[in-house]
Write an enzyme that holds these catalytic residues in place. Structure first.
Site, PDB file in Angstrom:
ATOM      1  N   SER A 147      33.268  54.894  32.900  1.00  0.00           N
ATOM      2  CA  SER A 147      34.068  54.267  31.853  1.00  0.00           C
ATOM      3  C   SER A 147      33.839  55.010  30.550  1.00  0.00           C
ATOM      4  O   SER A 147      32.850  55.742  30.412  1.00  0.00           O
ATOM      5  CB  SER A 147      33.633  52.806  31.695  1.00  0.00           C
ATOM      6  N   TYR A 160      28.285  45.553  30.459  1.00  0.00           N
ATOM      7  CA  TYR A 160      29.197  46.545  31.050  1.00  0.00           C
ATOM      8  C   TYR A 160      28.818  47.953  30.597  1.00  0.00           C
ATOM      9  O   TYR A 160      28.728  48.879  31.418  1.00  0.00           O
ATOM     10  CB  TYR A 160      30.619  46.208  30.615  1.00  0.00           C
TER      11      TYR A 160
HETATM   12  P1  NAP Z   1      40.004  45.042  38.679  1.00  0.00           P
HETATM   13  O1  NAP Z   1      41.477  45.006  38.545  1.00  0.00           O
HETATM   14  O2  NAP Z   1      39.200  43.891  38.189  1.00  0.00           O
HETATM   15  O3  NAP Z   1      39.606  45.359  40.215  1.00  0.00           O
HETATM   16  C1  NAP Z   1      38.234  45.417  40.565  1.00  0.00           C
HETATM   17  C2  NAP Z   1      38.148  45.118  42.043  1.00  0.00           C
HETATM   18  O4  NAP Z   1      36.767  45.081  42.460  1.00  0.00           O
HETATM   19  C3  NAP Z   1      38.744  43.735  42.372  1.00  0.00           C
HETATM   20  O5  NAP Z   1      39.490  43.800  43.559  1.00  0.00           O
HETATM   21  C4  NAP Z   1      37.494  42.897  42.552  1.00  0.00           C
HETATM   22  O6  NAP Z   1      37.685  41.789  43.370  1.00  0.00           O
HETATM   23  C5  NAP Z   1      36.565  43.896  43.223  1.00  0.00           C
HETATM   24  N1  NAP Z   1      35.181  43.423  43.189  1.00  0.00           N
HETATM   25  C6  NAP Z   1      34.547  42.771  42.179  1.00  0.00           C
HETATM   26  N2  NAP Z   1      33.292  42.490  42.533  1.00  0.00           N
HETATM   27  C7  NAP Z   1      33.111  42.961  43.799  1.00  0.00           C
HETATM   28  C8  NAP Z   1      32.020  42.966  44.715  1.00  0.00           C
HETATM   29  N3  NAP Z   1      30.830  42.405  44.402  1.00  0.00           N
HETATM   30  N4  NAP Z   1      32.201  43.526  45.929  1.00  0.00           N
HETATM   31  C9  NAP Z   1      33.396  44.059  46.275  1.00  0.00           C
HETATM   32  N5  NAP Z   1      34.482  44.099  45.451  1.00  0.00           N
HETATM   33  C10 NAP Z   1      34.322  43.555  44.224  1.00  0.00           C
HETATM   34  O7  NAP Z   1      39.449  46.322  37.933  1.00  0.00           O
HETATM   35  P2  NAP Z   1      40.175  47.707  37.587  1.00  0.00           P
HETATM   36  O8  NAP Z   1      40.716  47.651  36.200  1.00  0.00           O
HETATM   37  O9  NAP Z   1      41.051  48.114  38.735  1.00  0.00           O
HETATM   38  O10 NAP Z   1      38.879  48.641  37.529  1.00  0.00           O
HETATM   39  C11 NAP Z   1      38.368  49.248  38.699  1.00  0.00           C
HETATM   40  C12 NAP Z   1      37.144  50.029  38.250  1.00  0.00           C
HETATM   41  O11 NAP Z   1      37.492  50.861  37.144  1.00  0.00           O
HETATM   42  C13 NAP Z   1      36.008  49.130  37.764  1.00  0.00           C
HETATM   43  O12 NAP Z   1      34.765  49.705  38.125  1.00  0.00           O
HETATM   44  C14 NAP Z   1      36.168  49.184  36.232  1.00  0.00           C
HETATM   45  O13 NAP Z   1      34.938  48.935  35.573  1.00  0.00           O
HETATM   46  C15 NAP Z   1      36.619  50.597  36.048  1.00  0.00           C
HETATM   47  N6  NAP Z   1      37.326  50.863  34.797  1.00  0.00           N
HETATM   48  C16 NAP Z   1      38.438  50.136  34.475  1.00  0.00           C
HETATM   49  C17 NAP Z   1      39.113  50.466  33.287  1.00  0.00           C
HETATM   50  C18 NAP Z   1      40.343  49.753  32.826  1.00  0.00           C
HETATM   51  O14 NAP Z   1      40.731  49.960  31.658  1.00  0.00           O
HETATM   52  N7  NAP Z   1      40.963  48.938  33.657  1.00  0.00           N
HETATM   53  C19 NAP Z   1      38.652  51.498  32.488  1.00  0.00           C
HETATM   54  C20 NAP Z   1      37.478  52.177  32.850  1.00  0.00           C
HETATM   55  C21 NAP Z   1      36.838  51.852  34.023  1.00  0.00           C
HETATM   56  P3  NAP Z   1      37.961  40.374  42.624  1.00  0.00           P
HETATM   57  O15 NAP Z   1      39.402  40.380  42.246  1.00  0.00           O
HETATM   58  O16 NAP Z   1      37.604  39.324  43.643  1.00  0.00           O
HETATM   59  O17 NAP Z   1      37.035  40.319  41.404  1.00  0.00           O
HETATM   60  C1  GCO Z   2      36.857  46.627  27.132  1.00  0.00           C
HETATM   61  C2  GCO Z   2      37.611  47.272  28.257  1.00  0.00           C
HETATM   62  C3  GCO Z   2      36.985  48.604  28.597  1.00  0.00           C
HETATM   63  C4  GCO Z   2      37.730  49.222  29.755  1.00  0.00           C
HETATM   64  C5  GCO Z   2      37.164  50.535  30.128  1.00  0.00           C
HETATM   65  C6  GCO Z   2      37.252  51.547  29.032  1.00  0.00           C
HETATM   66  O1  GCO Z   2      36.727  45.393  27.127  1.00  0.00           O
HETATM   67  O2  GCO Z   2      36.424  47.379  26.238  1.00  0.00           O
HETATM   68  O3  GCO Z   2      37.630  46.428  29.394  1.00  0.00           O
HETATM   69  O4  GCO Z   2      35.641  48.446  28.901  1.00  0.00           O
HETATM   70  O5  GCO Z   2      37.683  48.402  30.864  1.00  0.00           O
HETATM   71  O6  GCO Z   2      35.901  50.438  30.666  1.00  0.00           O
HETATM   72  O7  GCO Z   2      36.879  52.801  29.570  1.00  0.00           O
END
Ligand code: NAP
Ligand code: GCO
Length: 266
Positions: A147, A160
């Site tokens: 992230s 986080y």
């Molecule tokens: P999301 O929409 O919340 O999807 C995360 C998935 O992981 C969901 O299907 C969730 O299931 C599952 N999960 C949660 N806890 C789990 C566990 N203990 N075992 C197995 N599966 C589990 O998140 P996303 O935005 O797609 O993000 C995916 C990854 O990218 C995460 O690691 C997040 O930190 C990272 N990320 C996201 C962003 C952003 O801006 N969206 C930016 C940087 C990094 P549930 O629905 O049941 O919780």
């Molecule tokens: C927040 C956001 C971010 C993104 C992502 C950014 O609350 O600041 O959720 O943390 O998820 O990780 O890279």
């Protein structure tokens, strides 16, 4: 002579955790389009069912399993089941993750631990379960979804940021410990991506105006937009493929330039 086939994943098996939807689903689609067989998990059976339907609708015959990445016994049990059902996994994408947005002084130690458990212990447990198969095969790819918070903090995301900072260092450590065995472990650091996880930061306000954080991020990002899960597809295929065999311990930030930009003078 460079061969574009080095970007292909034909004959490879890829596990993407938490990939019923969101970023994980988009990356898995791209890995499948590059030739990989897709295995994914989620924590809820209904999510895996919905995910299987989504993959099928996209023309992908995925293998879905219900297990919690933080439960080492479950992960080891399903690693054995996946090996029996599908084969030895070549590529692991540690994507499953959560966020809790709580001011630090209001955040319980239990909430902090939960975020660390899923976002940092989970990738450790899953990597540990699948590296032995990679050692047997003589190659492997691990991609940890880090992230911007692997580099920066902000109010309300103490757990986080700590987890994602640790995940950056776990990435470097797996590189250090297994690079000699032709296993490459790299990170992808998405910027602000429009998924359910960030939906609360983009909600239209009661007066119909944009969420202040939405406007802030668009102004702070040189690309002047939120990222989409599709923006992560090419980077995922690249880091999963032979085209990146001499890249190890690196975090590739897919952030529209936000980490490079100090921001416009108000
Ligand atoms: P999301 O929409 O919340 O999807 C995360 C998935 O992981 C969901 O299907 C969730 O299931 C599952 N999960 C949660 N806890 C789990 C566990 N203990 N075992 C197995 N599966 C589990 O998140 P996303 O935005 O797609 O993000 C995916 C990854 O990218 C995460 O690691 C997040 O930190 C990272 N990320 C996201 C962003 C952003 O801006 N969206 C930016 C940087 C990094 P549930 O629905 O049941 O919780
Ligand atoms: C927040 C956001 C971010 C993104 C992502 C950014 O609350 O600041 O959720 O943390 O998820 O990780 O890279």
């Amino acid at each position: 002579m460079f061969d574009m086939k080095s970007f292909r994943l034909d004959g490879k098996i890829a596990l993407v955790t938490g990939a019923s939807y969101g970023i994980g689903f988009a990356m898995a689609q791209a890995l499948a389009n590059a030739g990989a067989t897709i295995v994914f998990n989620d924590i809820k059976p209904e999510l895996v069912e919905a995910g299987l339907a989504n993959y099928k609708a996209a023309g992908i015959e995925a293998h879905g399993y219900v297990f919690d990445v933080t439960d080492e016994d479950q992960v080891n049990e399903f690693a054995a089941k996946i090996r029996k059902d599908v084969g030895i996994v070549d590529i692991v994408v540690n994507n499953a993750g959560i966020i809790k947005r709580i001011p630090m002084l209001e955040m319980s130690a239990a909430d902090f631990r939960t975020v660390i458990d899923i976002d940092l212990n989970g990738p450790f447990i899953v990597s540990k379960a699948f590296i032995p198969g990679m050692l047997e095969k003589g190659h492997g790819k691990i991609i940890n979804i880090c992230s911007m918070m692997s580099e920066l903090g902000r109010e309300t995301v103490a757990g986080y940021a700590a987890a994602k900072g640790g995940l950056k260092m776990l990435t470097k450590n797996i590189c250090s410990e297994f690079g000699h065995a032709n296993i490459q472990c790299n990170g992808i650091g998405p910027g602000y991506i429009a998924t359910p996880q960030t939906a609360p930061l983009r909600e239209t306000q009661p007066d119909g105006s944009r969420h202040p954080f939405d406007s802030f991020i668009v102004a702070k990002t040189p690309a002047s937009r939120w990222g989409t899960p599709e923006d992560l597809q090419g980077p995922a295929v690249f880091l999963a493929s032979d085209a990146s065999n001499f890249i190890n311990g690196h975090v590739l930030y897919v952030d529209g330039g936000i980490l490079a930009y100090i921001g416009k003078q108000p």
